[in-house]
Design an enzyme around this catalytic site. Structure first.
Site, short mmCIF file in Angstrom:
data_model
loop_
_atom_site.label_atom_id
_atom_site.label_comp_id
_atom_site.label_asym_id
_atom_site.label_seq_id
_atom_site.Cartn_x
_atom_site.Cartn_y
_atom_site.Cartn_z
N HIS A 1 -2.97 10.93 0.80
CA HIS A 1 -2.61 10.58 2.17
C HIS A 1 -2.01 11.82 2.86
O HIS A 1 -0.81 11.94 3.03
CB HIS A 1 -1.60 9.43 2.16
CG HIS A 1 -1.37 8.79 3.49
ND1 HIS A 1 -1.52 7.43 3.69
CD2 HIS A 1 -0.99 9.30 4.68
CE1 HIS A 1 -1.23 7.15 4.96
NE2 HIS A 1 -0.89 8.27 5.58
N ASN B 1 -7.62 1.75 9.58
CA ASN B 1 -6.37 1.97 10.31
C ASN B 1 -6.68 1.85 11.80
O ASN B 1 -7.58 2.52 12.30
CB ASN B 1 -5.81 3.35 10.01
CG ASN B 1 -5.35 3.52 8.57
OD1 ASN B 1 -5.32 2.55 7.80
ND2 ASN B 1 -4.97 4.73 8.21
N ARG C 1 0.84 -1.19 0.00
CA ARG C 1 0.00 0.00 0.00
C ARG C 1 0.88 1.24 0.00
O ARG C 1 1.72 1.42 0.89
CB ARG C 1 -0.92 0.01 1.23
CG ARG C 1 -1.80 1.25 1.28
CD ARG C 1 -2.69 1.30 2.51
NE ARG C 1 -3.39 2.58 2.52
CZ ARG C 1 -3.46 3.41 3.56
NH1 ARG C 1 -2.88 3.08 4.70
NH2 ARG C 1 -4.10 4.56 3.47
N TYR D 1 -4.88 1.27 15.85
CA TYR D 1 -3.69 1.18 16.68
C TYR D 1 -3.97 1.05 18.17
O TYR D 1 -3.12 0.55 18.90
CB TYR D 1 -2.82 2.44 16.49
CG TYR D 1 -2.21 2.58 15.12
CD1 TYR D 1 -0.97 2.03 14.83
CD2 TYR D 1 -2.88 3.27 14.12
CE1 TYR D 1 -0.39 2.17 13.58
CE2 TYR D 1 -2.31 3.42 12.86
CZ TYR D 1 -1.07 2.86 12.59
OH TYR D 1 -0.52 3.00 11.34
N GLU E 1 -7.77 8.30 6.10
CA GLU E 1 -8.30 8.75 7.40
C GLU E 1 -8.60 10.25 7.47
O GLU E 1 -8.01 10.99 8.28
CB GLU E 1 -7.39 8.32 8.55
CG GLU E 1 -5.94 8.72 8.49
CD GLU E 1 -5.11 8.11 9.62
OE1 GLU E 1 -4.33 8.86 10.23
OE2 GLU E 1 -5.24 6.89 9.89
N GLU F 1 -3.74 -0.22 8.02
CA GLU F 1 -2.61 0.12 8.88
C GLU F 1 -2.81 -0.51 10.24
O GLU F 1 -3.90 -0.45 10.82
CB GLU F 1 -2.46 1.64 9.09
CG GLU F 1 -1.96 2.42 7.91
CD GLU F 1 -1.79 3.90 8.23
OE1 GLU F 1 -1.58 4.24 9.42
OE2 GLU F 1 -1.88 4.72 7.30
#
Length: 518
Positions: free
Chosen positions: A157, A344, A112, A346, A203, A419
């Site tokens: 991005h 994404n 990606r 985390y 995002e 991600e």
């Protein structure tokens, strides 16, 4: 009680205990067999992720124009932790063949990356196409495909031509929709014969919070008490910018569907940042606050993209500050639904209600964030394992819950984990040896991939996983001090050196590919 009766009672109790034990044992064995027998689908993608500004470098090389991050990092170097920038980054522009060899050694089947808008269109639609940029991406795409690695392309991005900020304040203007559509048409035209996996925006929820609510990202627009900026309005501008981003996405999807999809046969979606929000208590107020936190974060983008309307929680709280979609735009959004969503992910947070309850001022507690205070602990209990990175908490169970939440809310739309990764915050005393021996990253990835498998067993329709990131790179406000790479990058020579996590990920991919055929 006679001896015979006692003997019979003992036999009955032993039989009952055996039945319970055997039942539990059989259930445990069944769960272990299910765990051991899990295999990813044959078309599942294992990859690594990157972005243009964080990787390419080649500042103003071969016709590239200035972008928003070029201006921001040059004019305000003090806002970056190490006062650095992406002028060189990890120089993937010149070293992409070397990096593709690293990907090949990992065994990934997809990569990606994003298009540098200002490399293809230095001045947006107000200037000419930079064909040197087109040539670069063609070479990158062809090289990936030649190694059996599918290009997974993000059209934007975080970086965009500074010209668009000067002319009409970028995402605050509907004109940005026209510029984004112009970019996407060029990319579909020049790369779509080989690129079959597209995402429009990376995002936008998180980007807009940082750029137009807190003002820490360019164009640094905000107002007190949310941030200390020289311009902007944190109570209105984030929602205007997001509105334009959502419509720009829909127009790009519509363009691809009507002009390119039949011949090129690709799919297109959008990427959102997600966090799991756990109610800090079982109270109705805190549970409602956790739902508001989702509404004001990922659902802010996903509800309009998929259902053509904003979450009711946002409508109820923001009122006229939240833009409205016209009837025509609602229909347009519904007709331009994404083929998938990129996720994404985390971290997780506890959420405390600040709407009906007294609440300390803090992250998430304001009206424009949904009156949902984000916390990393309740009393002595933390939300997973805390790390040196103040926003990252290791909580794999939150990942599983997040995927199931998305599965249920959005009718199990296909998802790619675009991600996921662990950041080492480099301290002055940190040695290269310590960075290479990244046991904590292995622990993180192992836990989150186990949670992903659990969510897929729960029925989540996940199609791929991309580790952030292949290389240590420029991590926005952290500069080069925050390292997410599977490969260490020397700040002077840019030499790539594998960390322990690179070997771990290689073995993980190999084992799971083999398991498909066992």
């Amino acid at each position: 009680m006679g001896n015979l009766a006692i003997f019979v009672l003992i036999i009955l109790l032993q039989s009952l205990m055996c039945n319970v034990y055997c039942s539990c044992l059989n259930q445990s064995l069944s769960e272990n067999i299910l765990e051991d027998s899990f295999s990813f689908p044959s078309d599942f993608l294992f990859g690594t992720a990157s972005s243009a500004y964080q990787y390419e470098g080649a500042f103003l090389t071969e016709g590239k124009g200035l972008n928003n991050w070029d201006i921001f990092t040059h004019e305000y170097p003090g806002k970056i932790r190490d006062e650095n920038n992406g002028d060189m980054a990890v120089d993937q522009y010149h070293r992409f063949m070397e990096d593709i060899q690293l990907m090949t050694s990992l065994g990934v089947n997809s990569y990606r990356f994003s298009i540098s808008w200002s490399r293809v269109l230095p001045r947006g639609r107000f200037g000419s196409i930079n064909y040197s940029g087109i040539t670069y991406y063609n070479r990158l795409i062809d090289a990936l495909i030649s190694r059996g690695i599918k290009p997974f392309v993000t059209l934007n991005h975080l970086d965009y031509p500074q010209e668009l900020e000067y002319r009409f304040q970028s995402w605050l203007s509907p004109e940005m929709q026209k510029d984004f559509l112009y970019l996407t048409n060029i990319c579909f035209k020049h790369f779509g014969d080989r690129v079959k996996l597209w995402t429009t925006l990376n995002e936008p929820n998180n980007q807009i919070i940082l750029s137009h609510l807190k003002g820490t990202f360019p164009p640094s627009r905000c107002s007190l008490p949310y941030g200390n900026c020289s311009q902007g309005n944190s109570e209105t501008e984030p929602f205007i910018a997001a509105h334009n981003a959502i419509l720009a996405h829909a127009k790009a999807v519509q363009l691809y569907r009507t002009k390119y999809k039949e011949e090129q046969k690709g799919i297109i979606g959008i990427v959102v940042q997600t966090s799991w929000f756990e109610p800090i208590s079982d109270s109705t107020a805190d549970k409602a606050a956790a739902e508001r936190a989702q509404a004001f974060y990922s659902n802010w983008i996903l509800d309009p993209v998929i259902y053509g309307k904003y979450p009711k929680e946002m409508v109820n709280i923001l009122g006229s500050a939240l833009p409205r979609f016209s009837k025509k735009e609602v229909e347009y959004l519904k007709e331009s639904q994404s083929d998938f969503v990129g996720i994404n992910h985390y971290t997780s947070y506890f959420i405390q209600d600040c709407l009906l309850s007294s609440c300390n001022i803090g992250f998430g507690a304001s009206k424009v964030e949904g009156y949902a205070l984000k916390l990393d602990r309740k009393g002595n209990l933390t939300i997973g394992e805390l790390t040196d990175v103040n926003w990252q908490h290791i909580h794999p169970e939150g990942f599983r819950k997040m995927l199931n939440y998305l599965k249920d809310r959005y009718h199990n739309i296909p998802m790619f984990i675009t991600e996921n990764g662990f950041g080492d915050l480099q301290k002055p005393e940190t040695t290269v040896k310590e960075l290479l021996n990244d046991a904590k990253r292995i622990q993180y990835m192992s836990g989150y991939l186990d949670a992903l498998q659990s969510a897929m067993r729960d029925g989540a329709n996940v199609k791929g996983y991309f580790a952030w990131s292949l290389l240590d790179n420029f991590e926005w406000l952290y500069g080069y001090k925050l390292r997410f790479g599977l490969y260490h990058v020397d700040p002077v020579t840019l030499k790539r050196t594998p960390k322990r996590s690179a070997s771990w990920y290689r073995n993980y991919i190999g084992e799971n590919i083999r398991r498909r055929y066992d």
